[in-house]
Enzyme design. Structure first.
Site, short mmCIF file in Angstrom:
data_model
loop_
_atom_site.label_atom_id
_atom_site.label_comp_id
_atom_site.label_asym_id
_atom_site.label_seq_id
_atom_site.Cartn_x
_atom_site.Cartn_y
_atom_site.Cartn_z
N ARG A 1 19.58 -3.28 10.27
CA ARG A 1 19.54 -2.11 9.37
C ARG A 1 18.55 -1.04 9.81
O ARG A 1 18.33 -0.06 9.09
CB ARG A 1 19.22 -2.59 7.95
CG ARG A 1 20.36 -3.38 7.33
CD ARG A 1 19.93 -4.28 6.19
NE ARG A 1 21.08 -4.99 5.62
CZ ARG A 1 21.67 -6.06 6.19
NH1 ARG A 1 21.20 -6.55 7.33
NH2 ARG A 1 22.72 -6.63 5.62
N GLU B 1 0.81 -1.23 0.00
CA GLU B 1 0.00 0.00 0.00
C GLU B 1 0.85 1.28 0.00
O GLU B 1 0.30 2.39 -0.09
CB GLU B 1 -0.95 0.00 1.20
CG GLU B 1 -2.13 -0.95 1.08
CD GLU B 1 -1.76 -2.41 1.22
OE1 GLU B 1 -0.92 -2.74 2.09
OE2 GLU B 1 -2.29 -3.24 0.44
N HIS C 1 5.35 -14.69 -2.24
CA HIS C 1 4.72 -13.40 -1.94
C HIS C 1 5.75 -12.28 -1.86
O HIS C 1 5.55 -11.18 -2.38
CB HIS C 1 3.96 -13.54 -0.62
CG HIS C 1 3.02 -12.40 -0.35
ND1 HIS C 1 3.39 -11.29 0.37
CD2 HIS C 1 1.74 -12.21 -0.72
CE1 HIS C 1 2.37 -10.47 0.45
NE2 HIS C 1 1.35 -10.99 -0.20
C1 DLZ Z 1 0.78 -10.12 3.30
C2 DLZ Z 1 2.13 -9.59 3.67
C3 DLZ Z 1 3.18 -10.45 3.97
C4 DLZ Z 1 3.05 -11.95 3.94
N1 DLZ Z 1 4.38 -10.00 4.34
C5 DLZ Z 1 4.57 -8.65 4.39
C6 DLZ Z 1 5.83 -8.13 4.79
O1 DLZ Z 1 6.79 -8.83 5.13
N2 DLZ Z 1 5.98 -6.78 4.81
C7 DLZ Z 1 4.95 -5.93 4.44
O2 DLZ Z 1 5.16 -4.72 4.47
N3 DLZ Z 1 3.75 -6.41 4.08
C8 DLZ Z 1 3.53 -7.73 4.06
N4 DLZ Z 1 2.32 -8.23 3.70
C9 DLZ Z 1 1.21 -7.27 3.46
C10 DLZ Z 1 1.18 -6.66 2.05
O3 DLZ Z 1 2.16 -5.66 1.90
C11 DLZ Z 1 -0.21 -6.01 1.80
O4 DLZ Z 1 -0.51 -5.15 2.88
C12 DLZ Z 1 -1.31 -7.04 1.68
O5 DLZ Z 1 -1.01 -7.97 0.68
C13 DLZ Z 1 -2.66 -6.35 1.35
O6 DLZ Z 1 -2.60 -5.69 0.09
#
Ligand code: DLZ
Length: 154
Positions: free
Chosen positions: A132, A64, A93
């Protein structure tokens, strides 16, 4: 394993009191992103930036950040810092999110007249992220704030 960096002489970073900053922070891995935010804010304060000249918004996850940064670019700021932390899991992912963010933020840099600084950690482990974000390899939030000042002055 080494971590590439650059030597920072804080005294050589110009005063930033006339620059308006937008910071977009992802809530995922918030211990990390809050430390990155602190690194950015501490640096900006040391360069005389007042609270009035710093807008901070939160978004749910790093994916986002793209939309959050687009909205922030429209908020009468001179430069935007995107802060996130993505930790590799067992699935693909991680790769999709990293690719989407880097391309999304690059596209915003190309299409709009307000630079966005990429302060998104993309680590294999939580320890790498800790190292970091105020740990043994410094704070990438601080480096992002320095880059933001330099870009705003271009
Ligand atoms: C779903 C998800 C996962 C598995 N891991 C992270 C992460 O390590 N860091 C991060 O900032 N966001 C993660 N997300 C959430 C996705 O960025 C996003 O918010 C969702 O897929 C909803 O669009």
């Amino acid at each position: 394993m080494s971590t590439a960096s650059f030597k920072i002489d804080i005294n050589k970073i110009p005063d930033a009191s006339n620059i308006k900053f937008g910071i977009v922070v992802s809530n995922w891995n918030s211990d990390i992103t809050n430390n990155l935010l602190k690194g950015s804010l501490d640096l900006l304060k040391s360069k005389n930036v007042s609270n009035n000249n710093i807008k901070v918004i939160n978004v749910p996850g790093s994916f986002e950040l793209i939309y959050g940064c687009k909205k922030m670019q429209e908020q009468n700021v001179d430069v935007v810092i995107a802060i996130g932390s993505i930790i590799r899991g067992e699935t693909k992912h991680f790769d999709f999110i990293c690719n989407a963010i880097s391309i999304g933020i690059k596209d915003l840099n190309v299409s709009k007249n307000c630079p966005i600084i990429f302060c998104v950690l993309t680590d294999d482990t939580m320890q790498q992220a800790i190292d970091r974000s105020g740990g043994k390899y410094g704070n990438k939030g601080t480096e992002a704030a320095i880059a933001a000042i330099k870009m705003a002055l271009i």
